[in-house]
Design an enzyme around this catalytic site. Sequence first.
Site, short mmCIF file in Angstrom:
data_model
loop_
_atom_site.label_atom_id
_atom_site.label_comp_id
_atom_site.label_asym_id
_atom_site.label_seq_id
_atom_site.Cartn_x
_atom_site.Cartn_y
_atom_site.Cartn_z
N ARG A 196 0.81 -1.10 -0.22
CA ARG A 196 0.04 0.04 -0.08
C ARG A 196 0.95 1.25 -0.06
NH1 ARG A 196 -2.66 3.04 4.93
NH2 ARG A 196 -3.67 4.63 3.74
N HIS A 250 -3.10 10.97 1.19
CA HIS A 250 -2.46 10.46 2.47
C HIS A 250 -2.19 12.04 2.97
CE1 HIS A 250 -1.02 7.21 5.40
NE2 HIS A 250 -0.67 8.52 5.94
N GLU A 273 -7.16 8.42 6.93
CA GLU A 273 -7.63 8.88 8.11
C GLU A 273 -8.14 10.32 8.25
OE1 GLU A 273 -4.13 8.39 10.46
OE2 GLU A 273 -4.50 6.34 10.71
N ASN A 284 -7.19 1.44 9.90
CA ASN A 284 -5.83 1.70 10.44
C ASN A 284 -5.84 1.55 12.17
OD1 ASN A 284 -4.88 2.27 8.12
ND2 ASN A 284 -4.03 4.26 8.32
N TYR A 338 -3.69 0.81 16.01
CA TYR A 338 -2.27 0.96 16.71
C TYR A 338 -2.76 0.77 18.30
CZ TYR A 338 -0.12 2.83 12.37
OH TYR A 338 0.10 3.13 11.12
N GLU A 382 -3.16 -0.58 8.14
CA GLU A 382 -2.10 -0.19 8.76
C GLU A 382 -2.18 -0.77 10.02
OE1 GLU A 382 -1.07 4.26 9.36
OE2 GLU A 382 -1.53 4.68 7.26
C1 GBH Z 1 -1.09 6.69 10.96
O1 GBH Z 1 -1.73 7.33 11.89
C2 GBH Z 1 -0.68 7.47 9.75
O2 GBH Z 1 -1.65 7.17 8.88
C3 GBH Z 1 0.81 7.19 9.27
O3 GBH Z 1 0.77 8.26 8.31
C4 GBH Z 1 1.65 7.32 10.51
O4 GBH Z 1 3.05 7.50 10.14
C5 GBH Z 1 1.23 6.38 11.46
O5 GBH Z 1 0.22 6.28 11.93
C6 GBH Z 1 2.40 6.31 12.68
O6 GBH Z 1 2.17 7.35 13.60
O7 GBH Z 1 -2.47 14.25 18.58
O8 GBH Z 1 -2.95 13.25 20.60
O9 GBH Z 1 -4.34 13.17 18.76
C7 GBH Z 1 -2.18 6.67 13.00
C8 GBH Z 1 -3.24 7.21 13.95
C9 GBH Z 1 -3.93 9.49 14.97
C10 GBH Z 1 -1.89 8.45 15.63
C11 GBH Z 1 -3.45 10.46 15.47
C12 GBH Z 1 -1.49 9.63 16.37
C13 GBH Z 1 -2.20 11.82 17.28
C14 GBH Z 1 -2.30 11.65 18.69
N1 GBH Z 1 -2.81 8.62 14.56
N2 GBH Z 1 -2.63 10.14 16.78
S1 GBH Z 1 -3.21 13.28 19.11
#
Ligand code: GBH
Length: 476
Positions: A74, A120, A166, A306, A308, A377
């Site tokens: 991707r 993106h 996102e 996505n 995490y 992701e």
């Molecule tokens: C992904 O987002 C992205 O799609 C990717 O580009 C990125 O490299 C990867 O994560 C790793 O970070 O500011 O306190 O609200 C992941 C989801 C949502 C994680 C927003 C970070 C910010 C925290 N993201 N979050 S806050």
Amino acid sequence: MSLPKDFLWGFATASYQIEGSADVDGRGPSIWDTFCAIPGKIADGSSGAVACDSYKRTKEDIDLLKSLGAKAYRFSISWSRIIPIGGRNDPINQKGIDHYVKFVDDLLEAGITPFITLFHWDLPDGLDKRYGGLLNREEFPLDFENYARVMFKAIPKCKHWITFNEPWCSSILGYNTGYFAPGHTSDRSRSAVGDSAREPWIAGHNILVAHGRAVKAYREDFKPTQGGEIGITLNGDATLPWDPEDPADVEACDRKIEFAISWFADPIYFGTYPESMRKQLGDRLPTFTDEEVALVKGSNDFYGMNHYTANYIKHKTGTPPDDDFLGNLETLFYNKNGDCIGPETQSFWLRPHAQGFRDLLNWLSKRYGHPKIYVTENGTSLKGENDMPLEKIVEDDFRVKYFNDYVNAMAKASEEDGVDVRGYLAWSLMDNFEWAEGYETRFGVTYVDYEHDQKRHPKKSAKSLAKLFDGLIKKE
Ligand code: GBH
């Protein structure tokens, strides 16, 4: 435990995070080029100007994917390479198109299935300057549709299209906290512009309509001959109540997911915003016209997920401030009993908790009528990784365990719970420009040595995925 026979797995990246070559072959500036130039916005003062140099190393990247056994990749297209200013009446840059056409040809020749993300986060800066970018309800969806059509026509061999990555991030981080480009926020210490109480909801609305327009275009004019599929990718964390005995915390868990995911997924699957959001935001949340509902409702061939991390959720009482975007609640890493949700990583927002992945897959499957899901992701950073010597970095057992736990949780959701998950793309193929965190936070299964000609060194986790999936995917 097992995954279906034709399950696709591989790795993910995004254009601005890996390509570099910002001024090569006629590329125009994106809002991220502009944002990175503002002092204080990026932790290490860096930008994506060089990044992993992937624009010039397509062969090397494809060889890497092959050597790791990936079945899918991707990546995202940089809109400003295709239409440097961005708009539907602006010139098209054939060199940019040729680059991605060749890249897809080369991937297919290597036996790797492309998943293309159209957006993106790297909006052409020209559109932000011309009419306020994502905030423009009339212009933005039309310009996005035009750009999407150019790509559908250019790359008929791609069978998996993702419109937006996102949109929560583009909307909330771009227009509420100002943590991401274009950096709007009401917090005057962070920026000169913005209305955090309104702009994010407008941006999100316009993204949904733009998504709907691109999907309609694909289904009417390309899908019948090309036979591919199209959807959106949404981010969202798992939630657990801070106090499981408190119904208000239990309820806040759903509300948190509604404010993150259902904000976009409810309009796409049901044609309306979640009740919890309407209740809190009133008419600051836009209303869909009939024409917009017709575009947005039913506009996913698949759900791009996505994922995490997870949080404990504690409800708040009283009226939330106008710029609240969480749903009147707090997110915590500890619950009432003092249990910790998972170990620290290099990312302040990320702590592994694999059970949450299984739970959220089930939550989505139930709410949205059992959709086909691609995990677009999933991955982790690792505490202190950037400061370790290379011999230690490549022994990333923490990341190996993360993938192992998360992929097994997904396999359980698939096999035991009947969630229709069809693919998994690990974030990320290699270390890259981690947005506001710059280069110090690394998410790659491959180490990129930025001091030595961006040389790639696969970590232990890179090879671990092939083994993991080989053990899980049914042979027939
Ligand atoms: C992904 O987002 C992205 O799609 C990717 O580009 C990125 O490299 C990867 O994560 C790793 O970070 O500011 O306190 O609200 C992941 C989801 C949502 C994680 C927003 C970070 C910010 C925290 N993201 N979050 S806050």
